[in-house]
Motif scaffolding. Sequence first.
Motif, PDB file in Angstrom:
ATOM      1  N   LYS A 129       0.815  -1.211   0.000  1.00 50.33           N
ATOM      2  CA  LYS A 129       0.000   0.000   0.000  1.00 50.33           C
ATOM      3  C   LYS A 129       0.851   1.264   0.000  1.00 50.33           C
ATOM      4  N   GLU A 130       2.114   1.146   0.450  1.00 46.33           N
ATOM      5  CA  GLU A 130       2.966   2.336   0.484  1.00 46.33           C
ATOM      6  C   GLU A 130       3.406   2.774  -0.904  1.00 46.33           C
ATOM      7  N   VAL A 131       3.271   1.907  -1.913  1.00 47.27           N
ATOM      8  CA  VAL A 131       3.673   2.287  -3.273  1.00 47.27           C
ATOM      9  C   VAL A 131       2.485   2.792  -4.088  1.00 47.27           C
ATOM     10  N   GLY A 132       1.321   2.906  -3.472  1.00 42.34           N
ATOM     11  CA  GLY A 132       0.145   3.409  -4.185  1.00 42.34           C
ATOM     12  C   GLY A 132      -1.097   2.627  -3.803  1.00 42.34           C
ATOM     13  N   ASN A 133      -1.940   2.363  -4.800  1.00 41.22           N
ATOM     14  CA  ASN A 133      -3.155   1.583  -4.577  1.00 41.22           C
ATOM     15  C   ASN A 133      -2.757   0.121  -4.355  1.00 41.22           C
ATOM     16  N   GLY A 134      -2.766  -0.301  -3.102  1.00 46.08           N
ATOM     17  CA  GLY A 134      -2.269  -1.632  -2.772  1.00 46.08           C
ATOM     18  C   GLY A 134      -3.025  -2.741  -3.457  1.00 46.08           C
ATOM     19  N   ALA A 135      -4.369  -2.612  -3.554  1.00 41.73           N
ATOM     20  CA  ALA A 135      -5.175  -3.651  -4.193  1.00 41.73           C
ATOM     21  C   ALA A 135      -4.821  -3.777  -5.672  1.00 41.73           C
ATOM     22  N   PHE A 136      -4.672  -2.645  -6.341  1.00 37.34           N
ATOM     23  CA  PHE A 136      -4.331  -2.672  -7.765  1.00 37.34           C
ATOM     24  C   PHE A 136      -2.939  -3.255  -7.989  1.00 37.34           C
ATOM     25  N   VAL A 137      -1.979  -2.852  -7.150  1.00 40.88           N
ATOM     26  CA  VAL A 137      -0.610  -3.366  -7.286  1.00 40.88           C
ATOM     27  C   VAL A 137      -0.590  -4.875  -7.099  1.00 40.88           C
ATOM     28  N   ALA A 138      -1.309  -5.365  -6.082  1.00 41.11           N
ATOM     29  CA  ALA A 138      -1.332  -6.805  -5.827  1.00 41.11           C
ATOM     30  C   ALA A 138      -1.947  -7.565  -6.989  1.00 41.11           C
ATOM     31  N   GLN A 139      -3.033  -7.034  -7.557  1.00 41.44           N
ATOM     32  CA  GLN A 139      -3.681  -7.697  -8.690  1.00 41.44           C
ATOM     33  C   GLN A 139      -2.773  -7.714  -9.911  1.00 41.44           C
ATOM     34  N   MET A 140      -2.035  -6.636 -10.129  1.00 48.17           N
ATOM     35  CA  MET A 140      -1.142  -6.594 -11.280  1.00 48.17           C
ATOM     36  C   MET A 140       0.058  -7.530 -11.086  1.00 48.17           C
ATOM     37  N   VAL A 141       0.545  -7.642  -9.845  1.00 38.63           N
ATOM     38  CA  VAL A 141       1.610  -8.618  -9.573  1.00 38.63           C
ATOM     39  C   VAL A 141       1.123 -10.017  -9.919  1.00 38.63           C
ATOM     40  N   LEU A 142      -0.160 -10.278  -9.629  1.00 35.24           N
ATOM     41  CA  LEU A 142      -0.751 -11.580  -9.938  1.00 35.24           C
ATOM     42  C   LEU A 142      -0.897 -11.777 -11.442  1.00 35.24           C
ATOM     43  N   ALA A 143      -1.299 -10.714 -12.163  1.00 33.41           N
ATOM     44  CA  ALA A 143      -1.699 -10.848 -13.563  1.00 33.41           C
ATOM     45  C   ALA A 143      -0.578 -10.571 -14.572  1.00 33.41           C
ATOM     46  N   LEU A 144       0.438  -9.815 -14.216  1.00 28.63           N
ATOM     47  CA  LEU A 144       1.472  -9.425 -15.186  1.00 28.63           C
ATOM     48  C   LEU A 144       2.167 -10.610 -15.870  1.00 28.63           C
ATOM     49  N   PRO A 145       2.404 -11.734 -15.190  1.00 27.34           N
ATOM     50  CA  PRO A 145       3.051 -12.854 -15.876  1.00 27.34           C
ATOM     51  C   PRO A 145       2.307 -13.331 -17.120  1.00 27.34           C
ATOM     52  N   VAL A 146       1.014 -12.992 -17.231  1.00 29.26           N
ATOM     53  CA  VAL A 146       0.267 -13.401 -18.419  1.00 29.26           C
ATOM     54  C   VAL A 146       0.888 -12.771 -19.668  1.00 29.26           C
TER      55      VAL A 146
END
Length: 411
Positions: free
Chosen positions: A59-76
């Motif tokens: 959460k300290e790097v911005g929108n924590g929920a969005f960052v977590a989802q992108m960490v999950l999805a970026l490998p696609v």
Amino acid sequence: MKIAWRSIAMGTSYEAAAGAESSTIRAARSIVALSGLALVITVPFAMVSALPEMARQFKEVGNGAFVAQMVLALPVLAMLIGAPLGGWIADIIGIRRCLLTALLAYVAAGAICLVAPNLPVLIVARLLLGLCGAAAATMCTALTAEWYLGTERNRILGYAHAVVLIYNILMLVSGGWLVDHINWRAPSVFYFIGALTLAAAYLATRDQSGTRSVRQSHASVGSNQVRLWPLYLLSFLLAFGAAVPALQGPFLLSGAGVASSFARGLILVVTIVTGALASAAYAALRKRLHHSTLILVSSLTMGIGIALTGIRAGDIGLIVVGYIIGGIGYGLYIPVISAIVLDATPPDMRNRAVGLMNGAIMLATIGNPLVVSLLRRSFELPKALVVVGIALAFVGPVFVLFFRPGQRAVA
């Protein structure tokens, strides 16, 4: 690019070769064939139970929920490159070297995810996971086609889907326990399925050699291909809906008061189980229903199910009902669209068409958090899911109205 693998053992029948194999080699080949798809599916699914905790961590790097989802999805994104790249490199250096290298890198990337000290390292490791997982899965499929013929091949491919289902449930249920009792990185241990596959591939391909012929289709993109683009769009939209439970479900359940990662994972399993039952019923349904009807069923059940999960914020029972209903569409949409694409394309265009369909499905995983994040600027998550669900419910009727696919039933 289409790769055909041919054995160099002249004059030896498939049956005789199978009989000459040791039980160890047969077991190793079975592991390689059964784990290919699981290598890819594990990349996003392993960390689903950790999403809320990852959101708090970042959460300290911005929108924590969005960052977590992108960490999950970026490998696609890396998967989109890895699948064709794996086949191309295998042609150059040989399938054994390429597969073992991809699996070794996959295991190393999974180990890094387990101890990643910061967000950049985690992102790089997960991109490597996606790249190597897709490459390895492509080669596992190629080897399956070489090692097994006819009914045996079909049986192995069917078992591979069962392995994915069982492993998904294991990850969702025990992944939550790992998060609750160790930390949010702990579910990365599931990536060590690559170590089992690596050991099996080392044994199964030890004598693997062969000639590879590459045939590229030069068929013009005619009316058949043009007609498929609406199907690719449909694939994207329904895959977008299918990604909602995995990407948004943990946050929805956390907001509804389900604090335990284990409990959240257990609830999400409902969609997978329902989807598996729907997939298993596809062949029987297809005998009685047009593809147009099955598209309507997929769209309506997925849309209604997603809308129900958000229509009354905090109602766990209604969320579970929504996941059960949505699971029907989750299980049906891929076999329905795949069958239409395969029926609509000649053999020399089929690989390209299926590749584009799979690409659309992968892109939907990236698009889901982006679109939902935009909606959340105007709505809270439950209401945003109601909007998504209503929109998805209209996707099938609009598609059928304008494109009328699969109007004949199978006798």
